[in-house]
Design a protein around this motif. Structure first.
Motif, mmCIF file in Angstrom:
data_model
loop_
_atom_site.group_PDB
_atom_site.id
_atom_site.type_symbol
_atom_site.label_atom_id
_atom_site.label_comp_id
_atom_site.label_asym_id
_atom_site.label_seq_id
_atom_site.Cartn_x
_atom_site.Cartn_y
_atom_site.Cartn_z
ATOM 1 N N VAL A 32 0.815 -1.219 0.000
ATOM 2 C CA VAL A 32 0.000 0.000 0.000
ATOM 3 C C VAL A 32 0.849 1.270 0.000
ATOM 4 O O VAL A 32 0.318 2.376 0.083
ATOM 5 N N GLN A 33 2.165 1.103 -0.078
ATOM 6 C CA GLN A 33 3.105 2.224 -0.120
ATOM 7 C C GLN A 33 2.924 3.179 1.051
ATOM 8 O O GLN A 33 2.792 4.390 0.884
ATOM 9 N N LYS A 34 2.925 2.585 2.246
ATOM 10 C CA LYS A 34 2.814 3.360 3.495
ATOM 11 C C LYS A 34 3.937 2.933 4.426
ATOM 12 O O LYS A 34 4.520 1.860 4.274
ATOM 13 N N GLU A 35 4.211 3.739 5.416
ATOM 14 C CA GLU A 35 5.231 3.408 6.412
ATOM 15 C C GLU A 35 4.728 2.268 7.302
ATOM 16 O O GLU A 35 3.532 2.232 7.647
ATOM 17 N N PRO A 36 5.609 1.351 7.694
ATOM 18 C CA PRO A 36 5.197 0.234 8.551
ATOM 19 C C PRO A 36 4.503 0.666 9.852
ATOM 20 O O PRO A 36 3.539 0.024 10.287
ATOM 21 N N ASP A 37 4.962 1.748 10.457
ATOM 22 C CA ASP A 37 4.319 2.223 11.690
ATOM 23 C C ASP A 37 2.865 2.612 11.446
ATOM 24 O O ASP A 37 1.990 2.349 12.269
ATOM 25 N N ALA A 38 2.610 3.234 10.294
ATOM 26 C CA ALA A 38 1.238 3.622 9.951
ATOM 27 C C ALA A 38 0.380 2.387 9.710
ATOM 28 O O ALA A 38 -0.776 2.319 10.160
ATOM 29 N N VAL A 39 0.936 1.390 9.038
ATOM 30 C CA VAL A 39 0.204 0.147 8.777
ATOM 31 C C VAL A 39 -0.121 -0.556 10.089
ATOM 32 O O VAL A 39 -1.237 -1.021 10.296
ATOM 33 N N GLU A 40 0.865 -0.623 10.991
ATOM 34 C CA GLU A 40 0.635 -1.266 12.286
ATOM 35 C C GLU A 40 -0.486 -0.563 13.054
ATOM 36 O O GLU A 40 -1.361 -1.208 13.630
ATOM 37 N N GLU A 41 -0.481 0.756 13.037
ATOM 38 C CA GLU A 41 -1.514 1.523 13.731
ATOM 39 C C GLU A 41 -2.895 1.247 13.137
ATOM 40 O O GLU A 41 -3.880 1.067 13.856
ATOM 41 N N ILE A 42 -2.986 1.184 11.814
ATOM 42 C CA ILE A 42 -4.257 0.904 11.143
ATOM 43 C C ILE A 42 -4.736 -0.507 11.470
ATOM 44 O O ILE A 42 -5.917 -0.731 11.749
ATOM 45 N N LEU A 43 -3.813 -1.475 11.436
ATOM 46 C CA LEU A 43 -4.183 -2.861 11.771
ATOM 47 C C LEU A 43 -4.660 -2.969 13.217
ATOM 48 O O LEU A 43 -5.658 -3.633 13.498
ATOM 49 N N ASP A 44 -3.947 -2.326 14.128
ATOM 50 C CA ASP A 44 -4.365 -2.351 15.529
ATOM 51 C C ASP A 44 -5.753 -1.750 15.706
ATOM 52 O O ASP A 44 -6.593 -2.300 16.416
ATOM 53 N N ALA A 45 -5.996 -0.618 15.050
ATOM 54 C CA ALA A 45 -7.303 0.028 15.156
ATOM 55 C C ALA A 45 -8.399 -0.842 14.540
ATOM 56 O O ALA A 45 -9.501 -0.951 15.087
ATOM 57 N N THR A 46 -8.100 -1.479 13.408
ATOM 58 C CA THR A 46 -9.071 -2.360 12.749
ATOM 59 C C THR A 46 -9.434 -3.531 13.644
ATOM 60 O O THR A 46 -10.616 -3.845 13.843
ATOM 61 N N LEU A 47 -8.419 -4.183 14.204
ATOM 62 C CA LEU A 47 -8.680 -5.324 15.083
ATOM 63 C C LEU A 47 -9.414 -4.905 16.357
ATOM 64 O O LEU A 47 -10.277 -5.636 16.847
ATOM 65 N N ALA A 48 -9.099 -3.727 16.868
ATOM 66 C CA ALA A 48 -9.817 -3.223 18.049
ATOM 67 C C ALA A 48 -11.295 -3.007 17.723
ATOM 68 O O ALA A 48 -12.172 -3.321 18.537
#
Length: 101
Positions: A32-48
């Motif tokens: 998705v051409q994003k920084e890993p930290d941003a992806v991790e934050e999005i995944l965490d929010a999605t799972l929450a």
């Protein structure tokens, strides 16, 4: 989302969600051409959000993956997953999916 505010299953070691290792996060970030930290934050929010929806008795559907839901059974509840037709075809199960995998 701060680690202490996450549901217990989302609290990972070193900030990495236990469901997504660094390698998976790096692959998604590249896709998705994003920084890993941003992806991790999005995944965490999605799972929450998925966790909160299930906690409230709502079902959660993920396109081309399936539906998670809670079914009451007597005095308890049962966690269920209904795979998508695409996922069913991938595993060779009965499916009406006609597209490419």
């Amino acid at each position: 989302m701060q680690n202490s505010l996450k549901p217990p299953f989302l609290r990972g070691v070193g900030g990495i969600n236990p469901f997504f290792c660094k390698r998976s996060i790096a692959k998604i970030a590249q896709r998705v051409q994003k920084e890993p930290d941003a992806v991790e934050e999005i995944l965490d929010a999605t799972l929450a959000e998925i966790y909160e929806s299930l906690k409230q008795g709502e079902s959660v559907s993920l396109k081309n993956f399936g539906t998670f839901y809670i079914r009451p059974e007597g005095e308890t509840s049962v966690f269920k997953f209904n795979p998508s037709q695409r996922l069913r075809k991938l595993f060779g199960w009965a499916s009406t999916y006609r597209g490419e995998l």
